[in-house]
Design an enzyme around this catalytic site. Structure first.
Site, PDB file in Angstrom:
ATOM      1  N   THR A  35       0.823  -1.214   0.000  1.00 25.03           N
ATOM      2  CA  THR A  35       0.000   0.000   0.000  1.00 25.03           C
ATOM      3  C   THR A  35       0.855   1.261   0.000  1.00 25.03           C
ATOM      4  OG1 THR A  35      -0.100  -0.079   2.418  1.00 25.03           O
ATOM      5  CG2 THR A  35      -1.936  -1.078   1.217  1.00 25.03           C
ATOM      6  N   ASP A  36       2.120   1.150   0.408  1.00 22.66           N
ATOM      7  CA  ASP A  36       2.914   2.366   0.612  1.00 22.66           C
ATOM      8  C   ASP A  36       3.143   3.130  -0.685  1.00 22.66           C
ATOM      9  OD1 ASP A  36       4.558   0.320  -0.257  1.00 22.66           O
ATOM     10  OD2 ASP A  36       6.227   0.809   1.070  1.00 22.66           O
ATOM     11  N   SER A  67      31.920  -5.383   9.027  1.00 20.20           N
ATOM     12  CA  SER A  67      30.733  -6.021   9.591  1.00 20.20           C
ATOM     13  C   SER A  67      31.095  -7.384  10.155  1.00 20.20           C
ATOM     14  CB  SER A  67      29.651  -6.187   8.520  1.00 20.20           C
ATOM     15  OG  SER A  67      28.585  -6.985   9.019  1.00 20.20           O
ATOM     16  N   SER A 130      18.329  -3.752   5.663  1.00 24.03           N
ATOM     17  CA  SER A 130      19.055  -2.724   4.912  1.00 24.03           C
ATOM     18  C   SER A 130      18.697  -1.327   5.410  1.00 24.03           C
ATOM     19  CB  SER A 130      18.767  -2.841   3.412  1.00 24.03           C
ATOM     20  OG  SER A 130      17.401  -2.617   3.128  1.00 24.03           O
ATOM     21  N   GLU A 163      18.122   4.368  -0.644  1.00 29.72           N
ATOM     22  CA  GLU A 163      17.657   3.134  -1.285  1.00 29.72           C
ATOM     23  C   GLU A 163      17.282   3.396  -2.738  1.00 29.72           C
ATOM     24  OE1 GLU A 163      17.035  -0.097  -0.472  1.00 29.72           O
ATOM     25  OE2 GLU A 163      17.532  -0.162   1.656  1.00 29.72           O
ATOM     26  N   ASP A 175       9.755   1.021   5.903  1.00 29.06           N
ATOM     27  CA  ASP A 175      10.853   0.431   6.677  1.00 29.06           C
ATOM     28  C   ASP A 175      11.645   1.483   7.450  1.00 29.06           C
ATOM     29  OD1 ASP A 175       9.980  -1.923   5.638  1.00 29.06           O
ATOM     30  OD2 ASP A 175      11.893  -2.518   4.770  1.00 29.06           O
ATOM     31  N   TYR A 225       8.210  -6.707  -8.270  1.00 30.24           N
ATOM     32  CA  TYR A 225       7.784  -5.554  -7.470  1.00 30.24           C
ATOM     33  C   TYR A 225       7.531  -4.348  -8.370  1.00 30.24           C
ATOM     34  CZ  TYR A 225       8.152  -2.125  -3.591  1.00 30.24           C
ATOM     35  OH  TYR A 225       7.925  -1.126  -2.683  1.00 30.24           O
TER      36      TYR A 225
END
Length: 388
Positions: A35-36, A67, A130, A163, A175, A225
């Site tokens: 929905t975003d 990392s 991420s 992103e 996110d 997507y």
């Protein structure tokens, strides 16, 4: 853990004080999927898993990234003017991207840094690792540079920009917003069209939130997507010939029924129907939660899965099996696929006394039907990004 991370930092970067230790959580989305980018509502919460980052200021303009989750990759050292995206830098592109985005937007980065990251989010869950990396890096820059007018919402917006423009992923705001703005024992009803939001209590003394990893890897998810986004945009453009809207989620289900015939392609109609009805379900779910009606909330989660499966077509056999098996257990109030789809995870709300049966039955039946071994994680709500 804090002392262990400090010891590891000094082992890698040498003795000396650590300037700061920071943490950014992951997130789960209870309802409001896909929905975003349609201007709708989402309902995520921050969790206690996430990304730790230790930092030490340097006197030059060089950055060193390491990392503990990728020990074989060692330390990546770069001057501030060489932070461009490179495939071979892998995970480090996320913090690099956040630093580059901040500098591009005029945020002063007046020193170099040694950075050590450690994340306790299991791989493959799709719960914002991420964005967690990006937000925690942005928080470090903000606090070490003492930039007072950079809010947590600003950091979320910069993380999305990183992103989209640096990494090249067309992801939404959910996110980074949930990771930056999370609040323990609460979820966030976020209107992605204007970033208005409200916290809703999420205290579940008699239930658990369980994320189940299907162990089915997502394949070509970026392409699919983007295809769904394009189909939603096509439906929106068709509808704009008869009604003045900016996003699909502005429509109620009743109004959509009246104008849906203007959508030319059946596949685009299905995508739009999901966007409209999922947005309405999300609003209704929060209303149910505020009334203390967790059972209605669960039923709306179930309806969300069916819509994602049938109208948006982002589920898969493995996710459907996990959800179907969950629905067969009396103490499961709601269960649905979570995230982009085509693999990944489900999220379920399970009564405390049914948790053991849920893990046992869903796990064994899933193994019998797919040959895969599911993983189960009980999630706890947490606060947003902060210095430890």
């Amino acid at each position: 853990m804090k002392q262990q991370l400090v010891d590891k930092f000094q082992q890698i970067y040498g003795d000396g004080a650590v300037t700061g230790i920071f943490f950014a959580p992951g997130r789960v989305n209870l309802i409001g999927e896909h929905t975003d980018y349609n201007g709708g509502h989402v309902f995520p919460c921050a969790i206690t898993m996430g990304t730790y980052a230790l930092v030490r200021k340097r006197t030059d303009n060089r950055f060193r990234f390491c990392s503990l989750n990728y020990p074989d990759q060692g330390v990546l050292e770069l001057p501030v003017w060489e932070l461009d995206w490179k495939r071979e830098h892998g995970w480090a592109n996320y913090p690099k991207g956040m630093i580059c985005t901040l500098m591009k937007k005029g945020v002063p980065v007046a020193c170099g840094m040694d950075l050590l990251y450690y994340g306790d989010i299991p791989k493959g869950l799709g719960i914002g690792s991420s964005a967690s990396l990006e937000v925690v890096t942005g928080l470090i820059i903000r606090d070490l540079m003492e930039i007072k007018d950079l809010s947590m919402i600003d950091l979320a917006l910069f993380a999305r920009l990183a992103e989209n423009e640096y990494i090249g992923m067309s992801s939404g705001i959910m996110d980074p917003f949930a990771i930056a703005m999370g609040k323990k024992d609460h979820a966030i009803l976020l209107d992605t069209s204007d970033l208005s939001y409200e916290y809703a209590p999420l205290e579940l003394p008699h239930q658990k939130i369980i994320v189940t990893n299907s162990q089915k890897a997502r394949l070509a998810v970026d392409e699919r997507y983007q295809e769904r986004q394009a189909q939603c945009q096509e439906a929106l453009h068709d509808l704009q010939t008869v009604i003045a809207i900016q996003n699909l989620s502005e429509l109620t289900a009743d109004v959509f029924e009246q104008v849906q015939e203007m959508i030319r392609r059946p596949v685009c109609l299905r995508r739009a129907r999901h966007a409209v009805t999922e947005n309405q379900r999300t609003i209704q779910a929060v209303e149910a939660l505020n009334k203390g009606d967790i059972r209605e909330f669960g039923q709306l989660m179930n309806a969300s899965h069916l819509s994602l499966k049938e109208d948006f077509e982002v589920s898969c056999e493995e996710l459907d099996i996990l959800v179907e098996e969950a629905w067969e257990i009396e103490g499961v109030l709601g269960s649905r696929m979570m995230g982009a789809g085509f693999g990944g995870c489900t999220i379920s709300i399970v009564e405390n006394d049914a948790v053991n049966e849920f893990v046992s039955r869903v796990g064994s039946h899933y193994k019998e039907r797919t040959g895969r071994t599911a993983e189960f994680y009980i999630m706890e709500t947490g606060n947003g990004a902060s210095e430890v």
